[in-house]
Motif scaffolding. Structure first.
Motif, PDB file in Angstrom:
ATOM      1  N   ASP A  67       0.843  -1.186   0.000  1.00  0.00           N
ATOM      2  CA  ASP A  67       0.000   0.000   0.000  1.00  0.00           C
ATOM      3  C   ASP A  67       0.885   1.245   0.000  1.00  0.00           C
ATOM      4  O   ASP A  67       2.115   1.147   0.082  1.00  0.00           O
ATOM      5  CB  ASP A  67      -0.915   0.018   1.230  1.00  0.00           C
ATOM      6  N   SER A  68       0.258   2.388  -0.068  1.00  0.00           N
ATOM      7  CA  SER A  68       1.017   3.641  -0.010  1.00  0.00           C
ATOM      8  C   SER A  68       0.127   4.739   0.550  1.00  0.00           C
ATOM      9  O   SER A  68      -1.110   4.635   0.534  1.00  0.00           O
ATOM     10  CB  SER A  68       1.533   4.037  -1.396  1.00  0.00           C
ATOM     11  N   ILE A  69       0.785   5.781   1.061  1.00  0.00           N
ATOM     12  CA  ILE A  69       0.057   6.964   1.517  1.00  0.00           C
ATOM     13  C   ILE A  69       0.720   8.214   0.936  1.00  0.00           C
ATOM     14  O   ILE A  69       1.904   8.213   0.613  1.00  0.00           O
ATOM     15  CB  ILE A  69       0.019   7.076   3.058  1.00  0.00           C
ATOM     16  N   ASP A  70      -0.062   9.258   0.816  1.00  0.00           N
ATOM     17  CA  ASP A  70       0.424  10.598   0.510  1.00  0.00           C
ATOM     18  C   ASP A  70      -0.016  11.494   1.659  1.00  0.00           C
ATOM     19  O   ASP A  70      -1.176  11.430   2.079  1.00  0.00           O
ATOM     20  CB  ASP A  70      -0.175  11.131  -0.789  1.00  0.00           C
ATOM     21  N   ILE A  71       0.901  12.325   2.149  1.00  0.00           N
ATOM     22  CA  ILE A  71       0.558  13.276   3.196  1.00  0.00           C
ATOM     23  C   ILE A  71       0.731  14.678   2.618  1.00  0.00           C
ATOM     24  O   ILE A  71       1.785  14.999   2.069  1.00  0.00           O
ATOM     25  CB  ILE A  71       1.451  13.107   4.439  1.00  0.00           C
ATOM     26  N   GLU A  72      -0.298  15.498   2.744  1.00  0.00           N
ATOM     27  CA  GLU A  72      -0.265  16.808   2.092  1.00  0.00           C
ATOM     28  C   GLU A  72      -0.837  17.892   2.999  1.00  0.00           C
ATOM     29  O   GLU A  72      -1.873  17.700   3.650  1.00  0.00           O
ATOM     30  CB  GLU A  72      -1.067  16.756   0.800  1.00  0.00           C
ATOM     31  N   VAL A  80      -4.534  19.214   6.778  1.00  0.00           N
ATOM     32  CA  VAL A  80      -3.530  18.224   6.413  1.00  0.00           C
ATOM     33  C   VAL A  80      -4.278  16.932   6.131  1.00  0.00           C
ATOM     34  O   VAL A  80      -5.111  16.483   6.939  1.00  0.00           O
ATOM     35  CB  VAL A  80      -2.496  18.019   7.543  1.00  0.00           C
ATOM     36  N   VAL A  81      -4.035  16.369   4.974  1.00  0.00           N
ATOM     37  CA  VAL A  81      -4.779  15.182   4.550  1.00  0.00           C
ATOM     38  C   VAL A  81      -3.823  14.015   4.346  1.00  0.00           C
ATOM     39  O   VAL A  81      -2.717  14.182   3.827  1.00  0.00           O
ATOM     40  CB  VAL A  81      -5.590  15.472   3.263  1.00  0.00           C
ATOM     41  N   ILE A  82      -4.246  12.839   4.771  1.00  0.00           N
ATOM     42  CA  ILE A  82      -3.500  11.598   4.577  1.00  0.00           C
ATOM     43  C   ILE A  82      -4.335  10.724   3.649  1.00  0.00           C
ATOM     44  O   ILE A  82      -5.438  10.295   4.004  1.00  0.00           O
ATOM     45  CB  ILE A  82      -3.239  10.874   5.915  1.00  0.00           C
ATOM     46  N   LEU A  83      -3.837  10.501   2.444  1.00  0.00           N
ATOM     47  CA  LEU A  83      -4.529   9.693   1.437  1.00  0.00           C
ATOM     48  C   LEU A  83      -3.896   8.316   1.384  1.00  0.00           C
ATOM     49  O   LEU A  83      -2.675   8.200   1.225  1.00  0.00           O
ATOM     50  CB  LEU A  83      -4.434  10.351   0.062  1.00  0.00           C
ATOM     51  N   CYS A  84      -4.679   7.278   1.522  1.00  0.00           N
ATOM     52  CA  CYS A  84      -4.160   5.910   1.497  1.00  0.00           C
ATOM     53  C   CYS A  84      -4.645   5.195   0.241  1.00  0.00           C
ATOM     54  O   CYS A  84      -5.777   5.420  -0.218  1.00  0.00           O
ATOM     55  CB  CYS A  84      -4.625   5.167   2.758  1.00  0.00           C
ATOM     56  N   GLY A  87      -8.050   3.582  -0.074  1.00  0.00           N
ATOM     57  CA  GLY A  87      -9.245   4.402  -0.191  1.00  0.00           C
ATOM     58  C   GLY A  87      -9.529   5.218   1.053  1.00  0.00           C
ATOM     59  O   GLY A  87     -10.381   6.119   1.037  1.00  0.00           O
ATOM     60  N   THR A  88      -8.818   4.931   2.128  1.00  0.00           N
ATOM     61  CA  THR A  88      -9.002   5.684   3.368  1.00  0.00           C
ATOM     62  C   THR A  88      -8.462   7.099   3.205  1.00  0.00           C
ATOM     63  O   THR A  88      -7.373   7.302   2.662  1.00  0.00           O
ATOM     64  CB  THR A  88      -8.269   4.999   4.540  1.00  0.00           C
TER      65      THR A  88
END
Length: 309
Positions: A67-72, A80-84, A87-88
């Motif tokens: 899996d992966s996440i983006d933190i922006e 601040v958003v954490i996209l996984c 879909g989380t």
């Protein structure tokens, strides 16, 4: 004639508290990337990037790469958003102006809910702030006007630095933000390995300066230099580099930690007839000065016009 961009005013003292709050949040995000990402040379695995919504990490592999996440830091939504990749989507709102201590707790709880517990040094790095993040209740300033101005300027600089980066065939880092000093940078390397630093050097410097390089950047200023500035330095600094003429005329050489550094005030760029040309001329002249005196094969490293291929 192409119209020059309307670049924003960014007076150093007008947004000090906001800049420090933003800097602290980006340090927390950057430290997370440091602990969640596999090592890459010269600390390129810890940096942040200018994005279309603010500042972010880009994709970070998790769960053994499944899996992966983006933190922006999403400036448009003030969160601040954490996209996984599952879909989380997790968000920490900044609209109520949370202090850093409150933000830090919410942020770390959000990561923990994803099974992520990055064990980093939980205090600011080289900011002159000694308290840990969980105790920083005095930083809670969000002047969104100035945050937008800074982001707009960083987007523009990001484009200019990428254009400059594309002129070089050698090893080059991505155009990236080092959250250490909150500066946008790009660095060129000759390929020459340098002698190992002695044991008194910090691990930061040992990996950063393992190879000969010419670095270029922009930062919004600090207590030592209280205005936004473009800069370039060659490491190791060759003899005579500061005798070379910089472009545009407003650029100058100044001493920094015992070595010459090329400087160009943002104010001079903003007031130039062609700001983009002024920055590109500065970057190119600083490169030419460093590469010439360090003996780089500039012709071999130059990317020709595609019509010349």
């Amino acid at each position: 004639m192409k119209k020059a961009p309307q670049l924003p005013d960014l007076p150093f003292h007008a947004w000090t508290d906001t800049r420090l709050t933003l800097h602290l949040i980006l340090q927390i995000i950057g430290k997370s990337r440091l602990k969640l990402t596999a090592r890459k040379n010269h600390w390129w695995y810890i940096t942040l990037y200018v994005t279309s919504r603010g500042f972010g990490t880009h994709s970070i592999p998790i769960n053994d790469g499944q899996d992966s996440i983006d933190i922006e830091f999403d400036i448009l939504k003030k969160e601040v958003v954490i996209l996984c990749s599952t879909g989380t989507v997790m968000t920490i709102s900044l609209e109520s102006s949370p202090d850093i201590a409150a933000f830090y707790k919410q942020y770390m709880d959000a990561l923990a809910s994803l099974g992520l517990r990055p064990q980093f040094v939980a205090k600011p790095f080289d900011m002159g702030v000694e308290e840990p993040f969980e105790q920083l209740t005095m930083y809670h300033h969000y002047d969104w006007n100035f945050i937008h101005r800074f982001w707009k300027l960083m987007r523009w600089n990001n484009a200019i630095f990428k254009e400059f980066s594309g002129r070089f065939y050698g090893k080059t880092c991505p155009v990236q933000i080092y959250w250490h000093h909150l500066d946008l940078t790009v660095t060129r390397f000759s390929g020459k390995k340098l002698p190992k630093m002695d044991e008194s050097a910090r691990i930061l410097e040992k990996d950063t300066y393992s190879h000969e390089q010419i670095s270029f950047g922009f930062w919004a200023g600090d207590d030592n230099l209280q205005e936004p500035m473009y800069y370039s330095y060659t490491y190791p600094s060759p003899e005579g580099i500061d005798k070379e003429i910089l472009q545009p005329e407003a650029a100058k050489w100044a001493e920094s930690n015992g070595s010459p550094m090329a400087l160009l005030r943002y104010e001079d760029v903003k007031n130039a007839d062609n700001p983009a040309e002024a920055v590109l001329d500065f970057l190119e002249s600083a490169y030419q000065a460093g590469a010439k005196h360090a003996g780089w094969n500039m012709e071999e490293l130059k990317v020709p016009d595609i019509k010349q291929l």
